[in-house]
Design a protein around this motif. Structure first.
Motif, PDB file in Angstrom:
ATOM      1  N   THR A  91       0.817  -1.207   0.000  1.00  0.00           N
ATOM      2  CA  THR A  91       0.000   0.000   0.000  1.00  0.00           C
ATOM      3  C   THR A  91       0.850   1.255   0.000  1.00  0.00           C
TER       4      THR A  91
ATOM      5  N   LEU B 196      -3.818   3.720  -0.488  1.00  0.00           N
ATOM      6  CA  LEU B 196      -4.314   3.857   0.874  1.00  0.00           C
ATOM      7  C   LEU B 196      -3.716   5.101   1.514  1.00  0.00           C
TER       8      LEU B 196
ATOM      9  N   ALA C 197     -10.374   1.913   0.854  1.00  0.00           N
ATOM     10  CA  ALA C 197      -9.366   0.876   0.645  1.00  0.00           C
ATOM     11  C   ALA C 197      -9.795  -0.439   1.284  1.00  0.00           C
TER      12      ALA C 197
END
Length: 350
Positions: free
Chosen positions: A56, A84, A95
């Motif tokens: 992420t 994210l 997310a």
């Protein structure tokens, strides 16, 4: 076969090789995976053994660079990038919604991302940026992904995954020894940030206390269905030190590199950091990035921690005695949990 002893010098690769049978077939989400960081190194190493590694980041370009770098190193890796922004509750919910529709269960959630030291700034939700990114966002993400974590244990049993079909899902919080230099989490400031009282390093210390407390409360509240751990990865020169948001604080100490050295000198004067002859202990020697990522993998997969939920790790080993009282009190952990639930407007139920 007995597992080897891990130490200050152990690297992430060495941990992964030793725990390969534990990692095999697992699905892992790790936050904060930019190049030249311990999150990226942990993801790169896990990609050699895990079924799926979700990486992420809040910047699509940097996330792509990390994905490409891992695939160059491990062409067969199953890497899934996820945008994210932990500083935004709406972004966290978006997310989490994406992850919850993935067909795979989630075995391990690693909270590695952290905001840089920065001047006082509020997020879109009116929260202080460091606490929002390092604690409140991860708390909400854990809450929203908890059903997927719980589903992984049932899926493993149904599939009779060997050798660890009874693997208890884990949540890992990358804390820091820095938590010992603060006085704990100021719950009133968590709810109502105060620019006049704000100090960037104190906000960092508070956020890292919150990480340790979250591991304690999550382990207790889950009733053994999720094991959570916190850890100090070591003193590591990563991309965190080079972010432009951090430079003013470092410069306030008299220059970038000088600032780091002054900060470390301040910290090493504290009890327990220096050895009997004034030499720095392993707790405050510089680590390489591979060494820094090692404790993350231990917390995520070492079966010797199965009966130690809520533990705090240093140098790849349990070190609860190095966790400050304000970051280890179960009552304080419960207070923080309750206040954080109020902030996100949702109760974390199992």
């Amino acid at each position: 076969m007995a597992l080897p002893a891990f130490s200050f010098a152990t690297t992430a690769d060495e941990v992964a090789e030793a725990l390969a049978s534990e990692i095999q077939g697992k699905n892992v989400l790790i936050t904060g995976t930019s190049l030249n960081g311990i999150g990226f190194e942990a993801a790169r190493v896990l990609a050699r053994h895990a079924n799926l590694v979700i990486i992420t980041g809040h910047d699509a370009d940097r996330l792509k660079l990390a994905e490409d770098a891992i695939l160059r190193d491990v062409p067969s890796a199953n890497i899934r990038p996820l945008l994210l922004d932990l500083s935004s509750l709406d972004a966290v919910r978006k997310a989490a919604g994406e992850v919850n529709v993935y067909p795979e269960p989630l075995d391990v959630l690693i909270h590695n991302a952290a905001a840089p030291h920065c001047a006082f700034k509020l997020t879109v939700d009116g929260l202080e940026t460091q606490m929002a990114t390092d604690h409140i966002g991860p708390f909400l993400l854990t809450k929203l992904l908890a059903p997927k974590l719980l589903a992984s244990a049932a899926a493993a049993v149904a599939a009779s995954v060997s050798p660890s079909f009874n693997f208890v899902p884990r949540v890992v919080f990358v804390s820091s020894q820095g938590h010992t230099y603060g006085t704990g989490v100021d719950l009133s400031a968590l709810v109502r940030p105060n620019a006049e009282k704000y100090r960037s390093f104190d906000a960092y210390f508070q956020a890292k206390s919150a990480n340790a407390l979250s591991a304690i409360a999550l382990s207790r509240r889950s009733g053994g269905r999720i094991n959570a751990y916190s850890l100090h990865p070591g003193a590591i020169y990563t991309n965190m030190y080079t972010k432009k948001e951090s430079l003013p604080d470092m410069q306030a100490f008299g220059g970038f590199r000088a600032g780091i050295q002054v900060l470390l000198a301040q910290l090493t004067r504290r009890a327990g950091i220096l050895g009997p002859n004034g030499e720095p202990t392993d707790n405050f020697k510089w680590k390489t990035i591979p060494q820094g990522a090692a404790t993350i993998l231990v917390a995520a997969f070492d079966p010797r921690l199965n009966d130690k939920p809520g533990a705090y790790l240093v140098n790849c080993n349990e070190a609860n005695e190095e966790r400050a009282p304000h970051s280890s009190d179960p009552a304080v952990a419960e207070d923080l949990w309750r206040v954080t639930e109020e902030i996100i407007g949702e109760q974390f139920a199992f």
